[in-house]
Design a protein around this motif. Sequence first.
Motif, mmCIF file in Angstrom:
data_model
loop_
_atom_site.group_PDB
_atom_site.id
_atom_site.type_symbol
_atom_site.label_atom_id
_atom_site.label_comp_id
_atom_site.label_asym_id
_atom_site.label_seq_id
_atom_site.Cartn_x
_atom_site.Cartn_y
_atom_site.Cartn_z
ATOM 1 N N VAL A 192 0.856 -1.180 0.000
ATOM 2 C CA VAL A 192 0.000 0.000 0.000
ATOM 3 C C VAL A 192 0.890 1.227 0.000
ATOM 4 O O VAL A 192 1.938 1.259 0.649
ATOM 5 C CB VAL A 192 -0.943 0.013 1.221
ATOM 6 C CG1 VAL A 192 -1.940 -1.120 1.135
ATOM 7 C CG2 VAL A 192 -0.168 -0.050 2.525
ATOM 8 N N ALA A 193 0.462 2.248 -0.744
ATOM 9 C CA ALA A 193 1.242 3.479 -0.873
ATOM 10 C C ALA A 193 0.419 4.641 -0.360
ATOM 11 O O ALA A 193 -0.669 4.918 -0.870
ATOM 12 C CB ALA A 193 1.647 3.703 -2.324
ATOM 13 N N ALA A 194 0.925 5.308 0.656
ATOM 14 C CA ALA A 194 0.265 6.491 1.207
ATOM 15 C C ALA A 194 0.877 7.717 0.565
ATOM 16 O O ALA A 194 1.999 8.105 0.889
ATOM 17 C CB ALA A 194 0.428 6.521 2.725
ATOM 18 N N SER A 195 0.139 8.316 -0.360
ATOM 19 C CA SER A 195 0.636 9.512 -1.033
ATOM 20 C C SER A 195 -0.255 10.686 -0.650
ATOM 21 O O SER A 195 -0.507 10.920 0.533
ATOM 22 C CB SER A 195 0.653 9.283 -2.552
ATOM 23 O OG SER A 195 -0.633 8.886 -2.993
ATOM 24 N N LEU A 196 -0.751 11.421 -1.632
ATOM 25 C CA LEU A 196 -1.603 12.565 -1.313
ATOM 26 C C LEU A 196 -2.970 12.125 -0.795
ATOM 27 O O LEU A 196 -3.607 12.831 -0.031
ATOM 28 C CB LEU A 196 -1.775 13.440 -2.569
ATOM 29 C CG LEU A 196 -0.492 14.095 -3.099
ATOM 30 C CD1 LEU A 196 -0.796 14.895 -4.362
ATOM 31 C CD2 LEU A 196 0.134 14.995 -2.045
ATOM 32 N N GLN A 197 -3.448 10.932 -1.219
ATOM 33 C CA GLN A 197 -4.743 10.420 -0.784
ATOM 34 C C GLN A 197 -4.534 9.155 0.020
ATOM 35 O O GLN A 197 -3.904 8.203 -0.446
ATOM 36 C CB GLN A 197 -5.642 10.136 -1.990
ATOM 37 C CG GLN A 197 -7.054 9.704 -1.604
ATOM 38 C CD GLN A 197 -7.935 9.551 -2.824
ATOM 39 O OE1 GLN A 197 -7.481 9.703 -3.942
ATOM 40 N NE2 GLN A 197 -9.194 9.242 -2.592
#
Length: 399
Positions: A192-197
């Motif tokens: 899982v990638a936590a970016s801007l959203q």
Amino acid sequence: MKISRTRSTIGVLAVALAAGGLYWQQQKSALSPEQRYKLQAIERGEITQTVSANGTLNPVVLVNVGTQVSGTVTRLYVDFNDKVEKGQALLELDDSLLAAQARQSAANVRNVSAALDLARANEARMRALFEQEYVSRQELEQSIQTRRSSEAQLAQARAAADKDQVNLRYTTIRSPVSGVVVDRVVDLGQTVAASLQTPTLIKIAQDLSEMRIDSSFAEADIGKIRDGQQVRFTVDAFPERSFAGQVQQIRLNPTTQQNVVTYNVRVSLSNPDHILLPGMTAYVSIVVARREDALLVPNAALRFKPPEEDPGSKPVAGDVRGKGGKGGKHDRDKDSGSSGTVHVVDQGQLKAVNVQLGITDNRNSEVLGGELKVGERVVVGENAVTSGGKPSSVGMRLF
């Protein structure tokens, strides 16, 4: 020869149809209105008006649990339909990189702390030498500035270390509320990638014993709906059961689709047995008006129109607004009611009577004003006629 026979057959059929139609019309004209028409007596009773729409069942609070850090899912502690408590671990992400970053930050704190100890010692030495006039004031002030700078660097290093520790704790995803897991969108080993959203990992319904219905009502009906009104609804899973609810809120944000404006009406309800599930389609009916002991006229009588050739039909009576309204007690509603026409049998002839109408339940309508009385019979339809001149439910057969 064949053409002549065909024409003769067509001529005979046309004459037979014309004769049959004339005979049927004569039979109808010979019947009394009581035989020709279906009559129904006017009664008093209770009438309830409702407005209906479809909606969707949803939990009162649906929490989307996400993550503030990126990583690979290494452990899953919950699955669909599991009950969870607030603070309970739901899953864990790989913390190798964040743990290394936390150790690096901790080492930097120790390094800056040692530099601060040296700066404080230098400042103390400079003060002693300045008192003995072995160093200048500028050298003393430089040592003070070095000590203050080291203190600021230490505060900065500790803040960075605290941040890394918080990120490290975020690798364990915990439940923010107590409830039931209704959806899990990640699997073991997924990155899982936590970016801007923030990505959604798990959805938790806080309490399924209290639910809500989000329904869309047309703007033509929204003016009749008020907070607190009683609601009845059904669902496809239990078609034989009717459930109760209450209007909680009329949301002021309209939705327009194909020039049709609708408003979201939220209905609150209790679900103690947990048999109603999120996502079910609800068929909602809201009671917007109710009358007791109202004078009722069948809607079929309002739709009936006598044949134009009926010689016994009298002209329509004049407008009866303001004649006292033998139809009911709700004089305050007269100005808002609509009008209609019904037909009664008077001395062997049809008589048209204007009535002022109130609410309707799509079967009967409330009479607010007019000349109708309890027990008076109105025409609701026309009977079929047999060759014997008597009413029948079977149509005439020519062949």
